[in-house]
Design a protein around this motif. Structure first.
Motif, PDB file in Angstrom:
ATOM      1  N   GLU A  13       0.926 -10.859   3.265  1.00 30.89           N
ATOM      2  CA  GLU A  13      -0.344 -10.219   2.943  1.00 30.89           C
ATOM      3  C   GLU A  13      -0.530  -9.964   1.460  1.00 30.89           C
ATOM      4  N   ARG A  14       0.580  -9.863   0.721  1.00 30.16           N
ATOM      5  CA  ARG A  14       0.448  -9.486  -0.686  1.00 30.16           C
ATOM      6  C   ARG A  14      -0.426 -10.464  -1.456  1.00 30.16           C
ATOM      7  N   GLU A  15      -0.444 -11.686  -0.998  1.00 29.48           N
ATOM      8  CA  GLU A  15      -1.240 -12.680  -1.701  1.00 29.48           C
ATOM      9  C   GLU A  15      -2.731 -12.370  -1.600  1.00 29.48           C
ATOM     10  N   VAL A  16      -3.112 -11.662  -0.553  1.00 27.62           N
ATOM     11  CA  VAL A  16      -4.542 -11.490  -0.297  1.00 27.62           C
ATOM     12  C   VAL A  16      -4.967 -10.028  -0.385  1.00 27.62           C
ATOM     13  N   THR A  17      -4.031  -9.120  -0.693  1.00 29.48           N
ATOM     14  CA  THR A  17      -4.343  -7.699  -0.611  1.00 29.48           C
ATOM     15  C   THR A  17      -4.640  -7.115  -1.982  1.00 29.48           C
ATOM     16  N   ASP A  18      -5.624  -6.278  -2.038  1.00 28.98           N
ATOM     17  CA  ASP A  18      -5.966  -5.521  -3.228  1.00 28.98           C
ATOM     18  C   ASP A  18      -4.734  -4.724  -3.686  1.00 28.98           C
ATOM     19  N   ALA A  19      -4.505  -4.673  -5.020  1.00 25.60           N
ATOM     20  CA  ALA A  19      -3.263  -4.057  -5.521  1.00 25.60           C
ATOM     21  C   ALA A  19      -3.093  -2.619  -5.050  1.00 25.60           C
ATOM     22  N   SER A  20      -4.188  -1.841  -4.986  1.00 31.21           N
ATOM     23  CA  SER A  20      -4.036  -0.435  -4.619  1.00 31.21           C
ATOM     24  C   SER A  20      -3.580  -0.287  -3.170  1.00 31.21           C
ATOM     25  N   ILE A  21      -4.110  -1.131  -2.283  1.00 35.19           N
ATOM     26  CA  ILE A  21      -3.707  -1.061  -0.878  1.00 35.19           C
ATOM     27  C   ILE A  21      -2.262  -1.526  -0.749  1.00 35.19           C
ATOM     28  N   PHE A  22      -1.973  -2.586  -1.488  1.00 34.13           N
ATOM     29  CA  PHE A  22      -0.622  -3.128  -1.454  1.00 34.13           C
ATOM     30  C   PHE A  22       0.384  -2.073  -1.903  1.00 34.13           C
ATOM     31  N   LEU A  23       0.021  -1.348  -2.973  1.00 30.79           N
ATOM     32  CA  LEU A  23       0.921  -0.334  -3.504  1.00 30.79           C
ATOM     33  C   LEU A  23       1.216   0.738  -2.481  1.00 30.79           C
ATOM     34  N   ARG A  24       0.191   1.161  -1.743  1.00 27.63           N
ATOM     35  CA  ARG A  24       0.391   2.222  -0.755  1.00 27.63           C
ATOM     36  C   ARG A  24       1.377   1.771   0.311  1.00 27.63           C
ATOM     37  N   ARG A  25       1.198   0.538   0.785  1.00 27.48           N
ATOM     38  CA  ARG A  25       2.106   0.050   1.831  1.00 27.48           C
ATOM     39  C   ARG A  25       3.508  -0.133   1.272  1.00 27.48           C
ATOM     40  N   ARG A  26       3.547  -0.668   0.080  1.00 27.39           N
ATOM     41  CA  ARG A  26       4.825  -0.916  -0.574  1.00 27.39           C
ATOM     42  C   ARG A  26       5.593   0.388  -0.722  1.00 27.39           C
ATOM     43  N   GLN A  27       4.845   1.434  -1.126  1.00 29.74           N
ATOM     44  CA  GLN A  27       5.466   2.734  -1.330  1.00 29.74           C
ATOM     45  C   GLN A  27       6.037   3.253  -0.025  1.00 29.74           C
ATOM     46  N   PHE A  28       5.287   3.020   1.045  1.00 26.24           N
ATOM     47  CA  PHE A  28       5.744   3.482   2.351  1.00 26.24           C
ATOM     48  C   PHE A  28       7.073   2.812   2.699  1.00 26.24           C
ATOM     49  N   LEU A  29       7.122   1.509   2.500  1.00 23.38           N
ATOM     50  CA  LEU A  29       8.348   0.766   2.809  1.00 23.38           C
ATOM     51  C   LEU A  29       9.500   1.269   1.952  1.00 23.38           C
ATOM     52  N   GLN A  30       9.157   1.500   0.694  1.00 20.13           N
ATOM     53  CA  GLN A  30      10.189   1.910  -0.235  1.00 20.13           C
ATOM     54  C   GLN A  30      10.740   3.288   0.122  1.00 20.13           C
ATOM     55  N   ASN A  31       9.815   4.210   0.468  1.00 20.03           N
ATOM     56  CA  ASN A  31      10.260   5.544   0.846  1.00 20.03           C
ATOM     57  C   ASN A  31      11.188   5.462   2.045  1.00 20.03           C
ATOM     58  N   GLU A  82      27.232  -3.175  -5.991  1.00 23.39           N
ATOM     59  CA  GLU A  82      26.183  -4.036  -5.424  1.00 23.39           C
ATOM     60  C   GLU A  82      24.859  -3.743  -6.099  1.00 23.39           C
ATOM     61  N   PRO A  83      23.994  -4.743  -6.257  1.00 21.32           N
ATOM     62  CA  PRO A  83      22.680  -4.447  -6.822  1.00 21.32           C
ATOM     63  C   PRO A  83      21.839  -3.662  -5.819  1.00 21.32           C
ATOM     64  N   PRO A  84      20.903  -2.829  -6.298  1.00 21.85           N
ATOM     65  CA  PRO A  84      20.059  -2.074  -5.389  1.00 21.85           C
ATOM     66  C   PRO A  84      19.091  -2.996  -4.651  1.00 21.85           C
ATOM     67  N   ALA A  85      18.583  -2.501  -3.517  1.00 21.43           N
ATOM     68  CA  ALA A  85      17.587  -3.271  -2.775  1.00 21.43           C
ATOM     69  C   ALA A  85      16.351  -3.449  -3.639  1.00 21.43           C
ATOM     70  N   ARG A  86      15.782  -4.638  -3.631  1.00 21.65           N
ATOM     71  CA  ARG A  86      14.578  -4.910  -4.413  1.00 21.65           C
ATOM     72  C   ARG A  86      13.424  -5.157  -3.460  1.00 21.65           C
ATOM     73  N   GLY A  87      12.237  -4.786  -3.893  1.00 21.05           N
ATOM     74  CA  GLY A  87      11.064  -4.968  -3.054  1.00 21.05           C
ATOM     75  C   GLY A  87      10.241  -6.149  -3.488  1.00 21.05           C
ATOM     76  N   PRO A  88       9.151  -6.408  -2.768  1.00 17.83           N
ATOM     77  CA  PRO A  88       8.269  -7.501  -3.157  1.00 17.83           C
ATOM     78  C   PRO A  88       7.540  -7.208  -4.461  1.00 17.83           C
ATOM     79  N   LYS A  89       7.101  -8.259  -5.115  1.00 15.79           N
ATOM     80  CA  LYS A  89       6.387  -8.123  -6.390  1.00 15.79           C
ATOM     81  C   LYS A  89       4.987  -7.567  -6.165  1.00 15.79           C
TER      82      LYS A  89
END
Ligand code: MTE
Length: 323
Positions: free
Chosen positions: A11-29, A52-59
């Motif tokens: 979805e990140r390819e098609v999602t507005d950055a602000s919406i993407f950020l909210r979901r991303r934050q949720f996953l990260q939390n 070990e390196p820390p977990a990384r999230g999507p761009k």
């Protein structure tokens, strides 16, 4: 054990950055929260010697390069160091505490109150704050007043562009910022280390300078909680304590605002706090700094190397007093 996000999220390819950020934050939390439960894991060690390196999230999607004239070509600090060696006293005073404990911060929903000397005050949801602003990468040096430094590729947008939307009045001479105050989410606030909430401020001309940004990400990804999610200030020519994290209030005003560290120890932490190797901290020299990840110290530069861009803001003023 670390929890890693499945990626890419299509979805990140098609999602507005602000919406993407909210979901991303949720996953990260969720990931940080889970990591807290497995305390002792390498990401939580809070040291720079993790195995070990820390977990990384999507761009983050749609991030453009910022103006080349404002970027440094210095090598960015290792992601692990920038996210495991932090100052965020709301989660404790050890450098590793924010990475260990900031999972308790809920960054969604999030809103920012904009008030004071503006024609259009309001309590604005984060998505509305972000919506009109293209995200840029800004690779900046960060110099802490404690004499260590990093190079961070931030993702954000100019603070001035946001302030203009609220139509500052002619009385707006300063901008005051506040971090969230919620001791349940920020357990460090149960101790009176500072007079909470953390507060910072800028002069209006400093806030409107193109180098001053609000960051929502770093290393191309959403900000980790320990780095000030979901929205933090970055003012690269000033000591790091000016770059306030997890902002919930922005107030434009006529008077110079109260700021946490200046109030706590006015002889040690000035309101302006421009990086200045000629003005020592009363308890240590500011002439040199340790770049995190380097062995040898390096000279500290006036205005953290951004003098060409910002020195004119302080023309004719005594830079010692300006500390
Ligand atoms: N903002 C809040 N709310 N609380 C803090 O303790 N620490 C400051 C600044 N912003 C701090 C804060 C200091 S002293 C520094 S050096 C930088 O955040 C560190 O940012 P970093 O942890 O992302 O490197």
């Amino acid at each position: 054990m670390l929890i890693r996000h499945p990626e890419p999220i299509p979805e990140r390819e098609v999602t507005d950055a602000s919406i993407f950020l909210r979901r991303r934050q949720f996953l990260q939390n969720a990931a940080v929260g889970a990591a807290v439960l497995t305390a002792g894991g390498p990401f939580l060690a809070g040291c720079t010697d993790a195995q070990e390196p820390p977990a990384r999230g999507p761009k983050l999607p749609g991030v453009k390069a910022g103006p080349p004239a404002l970027a440094t070509d210095e090598t960015p600090t290792a992601y692990h160091d920038a996210t495991a060696y932090n100052n965020f006293y709301e989660f404790g005073t050890d450098k590793g505490d924010p990475a260990r404990y900031a999972g308790s911060l809920r960054t969604e929903p999030w809103s920012v109150t904009v008030e004071g000397e503006v024609a259009k005050p309001g309590v604005v949801p984060l998505e509305e704050i972000l919506r009109p602003h293209p995200l840029e990468e800004r690779i900046y040096r960060l110099r802490c007043v404690e004499a260590w430094s990093m190079v961070i590729p931030w993702v954000g947008f100019p603070l001035g562009d946001l302030l203009k939307r609220f139509e500052p009045t002619s009385n707006a001479r300063y901008v005051a910022f506040e971090t969230l105050h919620d001791p349940e989410q920020m357990p460090g606030q149960k101790r009176r280390v500072l007079d909470w909430p953390y507060r910072e401020g800028l002069r209006m001309d400093e806030a409107m300078h193109p180098l001053a940004i609000l960051a929502v990400g770093m290393y191309g990804e959403a900000l980790p909680n320990q780095n000030g999610a979901p929205l933090r200030l970055v003012v690269p020519w000033k000591y790091g304590f000016k770059s306030i994290k997890s902002i919930v209030k922005i107030r434009l005003q006529r008077e110079q605002p109260y700021t946490s560290w200046n109030d706590q120890a006015p002889r040690e932490y000035g309101f302006h706090a421009n990086v200045n190797p000629e003005v020592d901290h009363p308890r240590w020299s500011q002439k040199r700094e340790r770049r995190i990840g380097d062995y040898r110290k390096r000279p500290t530069l006036p205005f953290n190397g951004y003098g060409e861009q910002v020195a004119s803001l302080y023309a004719g003023m005594d830079l010692r007093v300006l500390f």
